[in-house]
Design a protein around this motif. Structure first.
Motif, PDB file in Angstrom:
ATOM      1  N   TRP A  66       1.036  -1.128  -0.215  1.00 36.08           N
ATOM      2  CA  TRP A  66       0.007   0.003   0.013  1.00 36.08           C
ATOM      3  C   TRP A  66       0.824   1.287   0.045  1.00 36.08           C
ATOM      4  N   GLN A  67       1.920   1.069   0.578  1.00 41.47           N
ATOM      5  CA  GLN A  67       3.002   2.262   0.648  1.00 41.47           C
ATOM      6  C   GLN A  67       3.367   2.636  -0.809  1.00 41.47           C
ATOM      7  N   LYS A  68       3.499   1.837  -1.755  1.00 40.11           N
ATOM      8  CA  LYS A  68       4.146   2.236  -3.071  1.00 40.11           C
ATOM      9  C   LYS A  68       2.867   2.753  -3.560  1.00 40.11           C
ATOM     10  N   LEU A 103       0.798  10.146  -4.911  1.00 42.57           N
ATOM     11  CA  LEU A 103       1.000  11.564  -4.421  1.00 42.57           C
ATOM     12  C   LEU A 103       1.951  12.165  -5.589  1.00 42.57           C
ATOM     13  N   GLU A 104       2.857  11.150  -6.325  1.00 43.64           N
ATOM     14  CA  GLU A 104       3.302  11.781  -7.488  1.00 43.64           C
ATOM     15  C   GLU A 104       2.475  12.122  -8.355  1.00 43.64           C
ATOM     16  N   ALA A 105       1.318  11.411  -8.741  1.00 43.48           N
ATOM     17  CA  ALA A 105       0.497  11.658  -9.648  1.00 43.48           C
ATOM     18  C   ALA A 105      -0.136  12.912  -9.318  1.00 43.48           C
ATOM     19  N   GLY A 106      -0.483  13.106  -8.335  1.00 43.14           N
ATOM     20  CA  GLY A 106      -1.257  14.283  -7.757  1.00 43.14           C
ATOM     21  C   GLY A 106      -0.417  15.626  -7.685  1.00 43.14           C
ATOM     22  N   TYR A 107       0.802  15.299  -7.144  1.00 44.62           N
ATOM     23  CA  TYR A 107       1.664  16.618  -6.767  1.00 44.62           C
ATOM     24  C   TYR A 107       3.091  16.818  -7.582  1.00 44.62           C
ATOM     25  N   GLU A 131       9.062  18.440  -5.157  1.00 48.48           N
ATOM     26  CA  GLU A 131      10.318  17.984  -5.213  1.00 48.48           C
ATOM     27  C   GLU A 131      11.144  18.517  -4.193  1.00 48.48           C
ATOM     28  N   PHE A 132      10.858  19.871  -3.582  1.00 50.00           N
ATOM     29  CA  PHE A 132      11.566  20.322  -2.411  1.00 50.00           C
ATOM     30  C   PHE A 132      11.521  19.440  -1.313  1.00 50.00           C
ATOM     31  N   ARG A 156       9.997  10.121   1.098  1.00 50.52           N
ATOM     32  CA  ARG A 156      10.244   8.704   0.210  1.00 50.52           C
ATOM     33  C   ARG A 156      10.639   7.815   1.180  1.00 50.52           C
ATOM     34  N   PRO A 157      11.608   8.040   2.172  1.00 49.11           N
ATOM     35  CA  PRO A 157      11.941   7.049   3.078  1.00 49.11           C
ATOM     36  C   PRO A 157      10.725   6.439   3.891  1.00 49.11           C
ATOM     37  N   PHE A 158       9.669   7.616   4.250  1.00 44.52           N
ATOM     38  CA  PHE A 158       8.698   7.000   5.179  1.00 44.52           C
ATOM     39  C   PHE A 158       7.758   5.832   4.247  1.00 44.52           C
ATOM     40  N   PHE A 159       7.584   6.282   3.019  1.00 43.47           N
ATOM     41  CA  PHE A 159       7.027   5.047   2.326  1.00 43.47           C
ATOM     42  C   PHE A 159       7.608   3.941   1.722  1.00 43.47           C
ATOM     43  N   GLU A 160       8.692   3.902   2.016  1.00 44.84           N
ATOM     44  CA  GLU A 160       9.869   2.557   1.692  1.00 44.84           C
ATOM     45  C   GLU A 160       9.696   1.847   3.157  1.00 44.84           C
ATOM     46  N   LYS A 161       9.479   2.293   4.184  1.00 51.34           N
ATOM     47  CA  LYS A 161       9.695   1.630   5.440  1.00 51.34           C
ATOM     48  C   LYS A 161       8.366   0.923   5.489  1.00 51.34           C
ATOM     49  N   LYS A 162       8.607  -0.319   6.381  1.00 51.74           N
ATOM     50  CA  LYS A 162       7.244  -1.154   6.783  1.00 51.74           C
ATOM     51  C   LYS A 162       6.909  -0.883   8.331  1.00 51.74           C
ATOM     52  N   HIS A 163       5.730  -0.445   8.390  1.00 50.12           N
ATOM     53  CA  HIS A 163       5.330  -0.069   9.616  1.00 50.12           C
ATOM     54  C   HIS A 163       4.483  -1.263  10.224  1.00 50.12           C
TER      55      HIS A 163
END
Length: 206
Positions: A78-80, A86-90, A97-98, A104-111
Motif C-alpha cells: 500500500w505504501q508504494k 502523491l506523485e500523480a497528484g503533486y 520536489e523540494f 520517500r523513506p517513510f513510504f519505503e519503510k514497513k510499519h
C-alpha cells in the motif's frame, strides 16, 4: 487551553490548524478504533479530483480494539500505491520536489502499528513546517473533558468535518475547482513555506 485530538494519517487541514493554534495539545491514545475515519485514511487532490488514501488494517474477531493495538495489513504494498498517488497528484506542484526526499523513506519503510505510523506522519509535517510540535498523550480514555480542555476529537471523522477554509492554488483547480480541507500534504506541496502562516490564520469550527 489544552486541545484534545486523535492522531491521524497525514492530518487534515482542520486538524493541523487546530494543532498549530493550540496552547497545548494532548492526543487521545486510549480510544477504540472506528472504521471510516481519518485514523487510517487521508484525502488528497488527484488528476481526477478528490482521492482517498486508505491504510489497510487487520481486524480482530474480539470486538472492540484499541487504536493503539491496530496492526497494519502489509500483505500488499500500500505504501508504494500511496506514494505513486502523491506523485500523480503533486509532481507538478511548486514544492513536491523540494520535500520529496523527506517523504520517500517513510513510504519505503514497513510499519507495524497504525498509531506509531500516525505519529511518524506528524513528525514529517513538523519537519516540513519547520515548527516543533510538543504534545502529551492520554493515559486513560476521556469520556468527559473539563472546562480547561477543548475537545476536538470529532475532527477525526473526515468527510463529516464541517470546516470551510480560504482557497489557495491547487494543481488541478482549473479542472475541478478548489477542494476544501484535504490532507495538510496538499497545502504543503502547493504552498511550501507559506503553509504555516495559512494554518495559523484559518478558523476551525467543531
Amino acid at each position: 487551553m489544552n486541545t484534545l485530538l486523535h492522531p491521524s494519517y497525514f492530518p487534515s487541514i482542520s486538524q493541523m490548524a487546530t494543532i498549530i493554534q493550540s496552547d497545548a495539545v494532548t492526543f487521545e491514545v486510549e480510544d477504540n478504533f472506528q472504521k471510516q475515519t481519518n485514523r487510517n485514511r487521508t484525502y488528497i487532490y488527484s488528476p481526477n479530483g478528490i482521492q482517498l488514501l486508505n491504510i489497510p488494517v487487520k481486524h480482530s474477531n474480539k470486538g472492540h480494539q484499541k487504536t493503539k493495538d491496530i496492526v497494519i495489513e502489509n500483505d500488499f504494498d500500500w505504501q508504494k500505491q500511496h506514494f505513486k498517488s502523491l506523485e500523480a497528484g503533486y509532481r507538478s506542484s511548486p514544492f513536491f520536489e523540494f520535500f520529496e526526499d523527506d517523504f520517500r523513506p517513510f513510504f519505503e519503510k514497513k510499519h507495524t502499528y497504525l498509531m506509531e505510523l500516525n505519529f511518524e506522519t506528524l513528525a514529517l509535517i513538523e519537519k516540513c513546517l519547520r515548527l516543533p510540535i510538543s504534545f502529551t498523550k492520554t493515559e486513560e480514555y476521556f469520556h468527559e473533558v473539563g472546562a480547561d480542555v477543548l475537545d476536538c476529537r470529532t475532527l477525526i471523522n473526515g468527510k463529516k468535518d464541517p470546516n470551510l477554509f480560504e482557497s489557495y492554488s491547487q494543481v488541478f483547480d482549473d479542472k475541478h475547482g478548489f477542494i476544501n480541507n484535504l490532507s495538510v500534504l496538499d497545502l504543503i506541496f502547493n504552498e511550501g513555506k507559506f503553509a504555516l502562516e495559512y494554518l495559523k490564520t484559518q478558523k476551525v469550527v467543531l
